[in-house]
Design a protein around this motif. Structure first.
Motif, short mmCIF file in Angstrom:
data_model
loop_
_atom_site.label_atom_id
_atom_site.label_comp_id
_atom_site.label_asym_id
_atom_site.label_seq_id
_atom_site.Cartn_x
_atom_site.Cartn_y
_atom_site.Cartn_z
N UNK A 159 -21.36 -25.09 -30.56
CA UNK A 159 -22.38 -25.83 -29.82
C UNK A 159 -22.23 -25.59 -28.31
N UNK A 160 -20.99 -25.55 -27.84
CA UNK A 160 -20.76 -25.25 -26.43
C UNK A 160 -21.25 -23.87 -26.06
N UNK A 161 -21.01 -22.89 -26.92
CA UNK A 161 -21.49 -21.53 -26.68
C UNK A 161 -23.01 -21.48 -26.70
N UNK A 162 -23.63 -22.25 -27.59
CA UNK A 162 -25.09 -22.32 -27.63
C UNK A 162 -25.65 -22.89 -26.33
N UNK A 163 -25.04 -23.96 -25.82
CA UNK A 163 -25.49 -24.55 -24.56
C UNK A 163 -25.29 -23.56 -23.41
N UNK A 164 -24.16 -22.84 -23.42
CA UNK A 164 -23.94 -21.81 -22.40
C UNK A 164 -25.04 -20.75 -22.46
N UNK A 165 -25.36 -20.30 -23.67
CA UNK A 165 -26.39 -19.27 -23.83
C UNK A 165 -27.76 -19.76 -23.38
N UNK A 166 -28.09 -21.00 -23.72
CA UNK A 166 -29.39 -21.54 -23.32
C UNK A 166 -29.46 -21.78 -21.82
N UNK A 167 -28.35 -22.15 -21.21
CA UNK A 167 -28.33 -22.46 -19.78
C UNK A 167 -28.18 -21.22 -18.90
N UNK A 168 -27.31 -20.30 -19.31
CA UNK A 168 -26.98 -19.15 -18.45
C UNK A 168 -27.58 -17.84 -18.92
N UNK A 169 -28.02 -17.78 -20.16
CA UNK A 169 -28.45 -16.52 -20.75
C UNK A 169 -27.34 -15.98 -21.64
N UNK A 170 -27.70 -15.14 -22.58
CA UNK A 170 -26.74 -14.67 -23.58
C UNK A 170 -25.63 -13.84 -22.96
N UNK A 171 -25.97 -12.88 -22.12
CA UNK A 171 -24.96 -12.02 -21.51
C UNK A 171 -23.98 -12.80 -20.65
N UNK A 172 -24.51 -13.67 -19.80
CA UNK A 172 -23.65 -14.49 -18.94
C UNK A 172 -22.81 -15.45 -19.78
N UNK A 173 -23.37 -15.95 -20.87
CA UNK A 173 -22.62 -16.87 -21.73
C UNK A 173 -21.43 -16.17 -22.37
N UNK A 174 -21.62 -14.94 -22.81
CA UNK A 174 -20.52 -14.20 -23.43
C UNK A 174 -19.41 -13.91 -22.43
N UNK A 175 -19.80 -13.51 -21.22
CA UNK A 175 -18.79 -13.27 -20.18
C UNK A 175 -18.07 -14.57 -19.80
N UNK A 176 -18.81 -15.65 -19.74
CA UNK A 176 -18.22 -16.94 -19.42
C UNK A 176 -17.28 -17.39 -20.53
N UNK A 177 -17.64 -17.12 -21.77
CA UNK A 177 -16.77 -17.47 -22.90
C UNK A 177 -15.46 -16.69 -22.83
N UNK A 178 -15.52 -15.44 -22.42
CA UNK A 178 -14.29 -14.66 -22.25
C UNK A 178 -13.42 -15.25 -21.14
N UNK A 179 -14.06 -15.65 -20.05
CA UNK A 179 -13.32 -16.30 -18.96
C UNK A 179 -12.70 -17.61 -19.44
N UNK A 180 -13.45 -18.39 -20.21
CA UNK A 180 -12.93 -19.64 -20.75
C UNK A 180 -11.74 -19.40 -21.67
N UNK A 181 -11.79 -18.35 -22.47
CA UNK A 181 -10.66 -18.01 -23.34
C UNK A 181 -9.42 -17.71 -22.51
N UNK A 182 -9.59 -17.00 -21.40
CA UNK A 182 -8.46 -16.71 -20.52
C UNK A 182 -7.91 -17.99 -19.89
N UNK A 183 -8.81 -18.88 -19.46
CA UNK A 183 -8.38 -20.16 -18.87
C UNK A 183 -7.62 -20.98 -19.90
N UNK A 184 -8.15 -21.06 -21.12
CA UNK A 184 -7.48 -21.82 -22.17
C UNK A 184 -6.12 -21.22 -22.51
N UNK A 185 -6.04 -19.91 -22.57
CA UNK A 185 -4.76 -19.25 -22.83
C UNK A 185 -3.74 -19.55 -21.76
N UNK A 186 -4.16 -19.47 -20.50
CA UNK A 186 -3.25 -19.77 -19.40
C UNK A 186 -2.80 -21.23 -19.43
N UNK A 187 -3.74 -22.14 -19.64
CA UNK A 187 -3.39 -23.56 -19.67
C UNK A 187 -2.48 -23.89 -20.86
#
Length: 145
Positions: free
Chosen positions: A82-110
């Protein structure tokens, strides 16, 4: 973490957090882009918390994280989708995928930091994860929109 007083590092973190958010939002010139970035940041940052709670053990047996329990894996995956869906609807599909990768890195670091410093997650760690995820999404929106 049992002490509710804020110290020098806490004040510095608050100021840095505020400046990063304001800077990211100020770089988005249109009010529509600001609204989309805020919606994406709030929904996306909260959607990853169940996955984080599932991935890390509790550092203590008391406190907020312990009383919240562990979410079922299926619900954690649904929240993330659902979070990825909201990202895609808000930012666009390409930006959402890049943002999801960034979020994965943030979660891994944290996750690495929480395990290294206190041996797991607490309510304070979950709050820090939400705040850093929100900032990361706003910065990604500022860079990609």
């Amino acid at each position: 973490m049992h002490d509710s007083c804020i110290g020098t590092y806490g004040v510095a973190a608050l100021i840095l957090s505020f400046l990063l958010r304001v800077g990211a939002l100020a770089s988005l010139a249109e009010p529509g882009l600001v609204a989309a970035a805020l919606i994406a940041a709030h929904a996306g940052a909260r959607a990853v918390l169940p996955l984080f709670m599932l991935a890390l053990p509790r550092a203590r047996q008391d406190g907020l994280a312990a009383s919240a329990g562990t979410p079922p894996p299926s619900r954690a995956v649904i929240a993330a989708m659902l979070g990825l869906l909201v990202l895609a609807l808000s930012l666009g599909v390409g930006a959402a995928l890049l943002t999801a990768l960034l979020l994965a890195a943030v979660l891994g670091f944290m996750a690495w930091l929480a395990m290294r410093q206190i041996g797991g997650q607490t309510g304070d760690v979950l709050g820090a994860v939400e705040q850093t995820s929100e900032i990361a999404i706003l910065l990604a929106a500022a860079a990609l929109l």
